[in-house]
Design an enzyme around this catalytic site. Structure first.
Site, PDB file in Angstrom:
ATOM      1  N   LEU A  37      48.235  35.172  37.848  1.00 39.68           N
ATOM      2  CA  LEU A  37      49.039  35.644  38.979  1.00 39.68           C
ATOM      3  C   LEU A  37      48.261  35.632  40.287  1.00 39.68           C
ATOM      4  CD1 LEU A  37      50.814  38.749  37.380  1.00 39.68           C
ATOM      5  CD2 LEU A  37      51.872  36.553  37.939  1.00 39.68           C
ATOM      6  N   GLY A  38      46.969  35.908  40.199  1.00 37.08           N
ATOM      7  CA  GLY A  38      46.160  35.994  41.413  1.00 37.08           C
ATOM      8  C   GLY A  38      44.751  36.402  41.071  1.00 37.08           C
ATOM      9  N   GLY A  40      41.077  38.756  42.705  1.00 30.18           N
ATOM     10  CA  GLY A  40      40.462  39.630  43.700  1.00 30.18           C
ATOM     11  C   GLY A  40      38.963  39.495  43.568  1.00 30.18           C
ATOM     12  N   THR A  41      38.233  40.404  44.183  1.00 33.03           N
ATOM     13  CA  THR A  41      36.777  40.335  44.130  1.00 33.03           C
ATOM     14  C   THR A  41      36.298  40.606  42.705  1.00 33.03           C
ATOM     15  OG1 THR A  41      36.693  41.168  46.393  1.00 33.03           O
ATOM     16  CG2 THR A  41      34.642  41.216  45.125  1.00 33.03           C
ATOM     17  N   VAL A  43      37.594  39.712  39.887  1.00 39.81           N
ATOM     18  CA  VAL A  43      38.612  39.845  38.846  1.00 39.81           C
ATOM     19  C   VAL A  43      39.703  38.792  39.000  1.00 39.81           C
ATOM     20  CG1 VAL A  43      38.248  42.336  38.563  1.00 39.81           C
ATOM     21  CG2 VAL A  43      39.964  41.509  40.188  1.00 39.81           C
ATOM     22  N   ASN A  44      40.386  38.526  37.894  1.00 42.01           N
ATOM     23  CA  ASN A  44      41.601  37.725  37.896  1.00 42.01           C
ATOM     24  C   ASN A  44      42.726  38.577  37.334  1.00 42.01           C
ATOM     25  OD1 ASN A  44      40.356  35.334  38.843  1.00 42.01           O
ATOM     26  ND2 ASN A  44      39.685  34.818  36.774  1.00 42.01           N
ATOM     27  N   VAL A  45      43.959  38.287  37.752  1.00 42.28           N
ATOM     28  CA  VAL A  45      45.126  39.016  37.263  1.00 42.28           C
ATOM     29  C   VAL A  45      46.077  38.026  36.599  1.00 42.28           C
ATOM     30  CG1 VAL A  45      47.032  40.555  37.854  1.00 42.28           C
ATOM     31  CG2 VAL A  45      44.892  40.695  39.131  1.00 42.28           C
ATOM     32  N   LYS A  62      44.556  42.789  34.349  1.00 41.81           N
ATOM     33  CA  LYS A  62      43.396  42.526  35.207  1.00 41.81           C
ATOM     34  C   LYS A  62      42.152  42.387  34.330  1.00 41.81           C
ATOM     35  CE  LYS A  62      43.030  44.580  39.211  1.00 41.81           C
ATOM     36  NZ  LYS A  62      42.757  45.566  40.310  1.00 41.81           N
ATOM     37  N   ASP A 165      41.464  50.684  50.173  1.00 41.74           N
ATOM     38  CA  ASP A 165      41.532  49.237  50.439  1.00 41.74           C
ATOM     39  C   ASP A 165      42.974  48.815  50.719  1.00 41.74           C
ATOM     40  OD1 ASP A 165      40.557  46.685  50.841  1.00 41.74           O
ATOM     41  OD2 ASP A 165      40.473  46.169  48.710  1.00 41.74           O
TER      42      ASP A 165
END
Length: 335
Positions: A37-38, A40-41, A43-45, A62, A165
């Site tokens: 899905l996406g 982040g710093t 991590v992947n989701v 996550k 954040d």
């Protein structure tokens, strides 16, 4: 139709961690077997379709990015552990809910959450910009403003937590803004009774373009740090841009080919101007937006005051927006 899932109570959470009440353990597939899905710093989701289960919603999972360096993995795993600990005690319709904290088949620890929506608000902003459109309709901006403010009010007042954040990437949207939910509480900080960060040694992580002046200058961090970033999130919806990341015109020939433009892109960015603007209120073309955006412009302005004490609290924002919804378009956002 309402989702069949509700954010679990603490008792149900404990059951989920040990396995379902029936004794069936939580099984999470390895990354290649889930849709990404996406990210982040660190991590992947992923989207986890719960195959074989009737009338259930998918989960967002996550996981630590396996490509991180060994010493970084430890840091991100600790952050994921902390996020699971925080999320399992949160129960609010405008915050993504906890589902399980388990080990996947590939051995990685991962956090399973309510699937809050198909896209992040940032995804929708980028798509709208790519399609050549302008600001989101004022009513849409106001809906997001109210729902996110409700989530922040819950975090600040009931859980005494600073999100830490806030930005468009950490707001997920389902359908045509049917639901609006805050996500990613992994860098949250505990607040004391005065809405100040309780631990003086705690680090406010944030994301640079959304950071308030007090975070950049090692000042006192309060709930108002979230409010500043919240104001910039509304600004994103009205400008379809990222705070403080304007590119300067290079005065080049319009006939330059795309390859030259890409090579020169880094040279067009004014680093000094960017760092000077951090922690300040970015410009907003209110005339181009029109009178229909007046309330959201005013709210953005108040939330991005440099002095934290002059910013409204999340509770004040919710009260004002809910009052305005009842009073109609002639009422100011803040009295």
């Amino acid at each position: 139709m309402a989702s069949p899932f509700k954010t679990p109570t603490p008792q149900r959470v404990r059951s989920a961690l040990a396995g379902a009440a029936s004794g069936t353990p939580v099984t999470i597939p390895a990354s290649p077997f889930m849709k990404k899905l996406g990210y982040g710093t660190g991590v992947n989701v992923y989207l986890m379709d719960r195959v074989g289960k009737l009338n259930v919603s998918p989960w967002a999972v996550k996981k630590i990015n396996s490509k991180c360096a060994a010493k970084q993995i430890h840091v991100y795993q600790k952050r994921l552990d902390e996020e699971a600990k925080i999320l399992r005690d949160i129960d609010h319709p405008n915050i993504v809910g906890f589902r399980a904290f388990a080990t996947a088949k590939d051995g990685s620890r991962c956090l399973a959450m309510e699937y809050g929506g198909e896209k992040s608000l940032n995804d929708l902003i980028e798509k709208r910009r790519e399609d050549g459109l302008k600001a989101f309709p004022a009513a849409t901006v106001e809906k997001v403003a109210l729902h996110v403010a409700r989530g922040l009010q819950y975090l600040h007042n009931e859980k005494k937590l600073l999100h830490g954040d806030m930005k468009s990437c950490n707001v997920v949207i389902k359908g045509d803004f049917q639901t609006v939910k805050i996500c990613d509480v992994g860098v949250s900080l505990q607040l004391d009774e005065n809405m100040k960060v309780a631990d003086p040694e705690a680090e406010y992580v944030g994301t640079e373009p959304w950071k308030p002046k007090e975070a950049l200058d090692d000042g006192e961090i309060t709930d108002k740090a979230d409010i500043f970033a919240y104001g910039l999130t509304l600004w994103e919806m009205m400008t379809l841009a990222m705070p403080h990341l304007e590119m300067l015109e290079d005065g080049g020939d319009d006939d330059d080919d795309e390859e030259d433009d890409e090579e020169d892109e880094d040279e067009c960015f004014d680093d000094d101007a960017y760092y000077e603007r951090l922690g300040t209120r970015p410009a907003l073309d209110t005339e181009a937006l029109g009178a229909g955006y007046r309330r959201m412009v005013e709210l953005f302005w108040l939330c991005t005051e440099e002095e934290p004490k002059r910013r409204p609290s999340a509770a004040e924002i919710v009260q004002a927006l809910e009052s305005n919804a009842l009073a109609g378009d002639t009422t100011d956002v803040m009295v």
